[in-house]
Design a protein around this motif. Sequence first.
Motif: not given
Length: 177
Positions: A48-53, A112-119
């Motif tokens: 679920r977290w993976g899908a959200a990100l 946090y806001a500048d991190q890569d969502p996939r990472t």
Amino acid sequence: MTEHHETPQPDTKDWTWVLERACPGCGTDATSMAPGEVAVAIRSALPRWGAALSRPDARVRPRPAVWSTLEYGAHVRDVFRVFHHRLDLMLTREDPEFPNWDQDATAVENRYADQDPRTVATQLAASGRGLADAFDSVLGRDLERPGRRSDGSGFTVVTLARYAWHDVAHHLHDVHA
């Protein structure tokens, strides 16, 4: 890069009441969960977290002073890491005091806001599996081992697991995942 908005107000609430009753905000009732059940719940939450990100709007804040899904995901990744460390302390020391963790300062310092969502999704999944495995490995004789936060709030291994699960579940609710 993400457009920065106002910094969310620090969360100064004492959430330890979730150890005694269900959370009316997210509906999570962790009051009777064993560490092994928390491990199962954590593992089930990871997709679920993976899908959200992976959503196209993961970087977008719903309101200027509310974290984006990315920011919540980075926080949950760090929740997994911090609680794993706390569990390790409880299992290896007598009644340890946990190092203070200012989650709001961490969000700013680690951008946090500048991190890569996939990472973040990859790191969150790895950290979540690590904590779940750690909760699965707790021996029955260690369930009541104590530890405490720097503010004096006391936990056992069981209540630490419950508290960690509520945090993860509550933030799933926050990001509508």
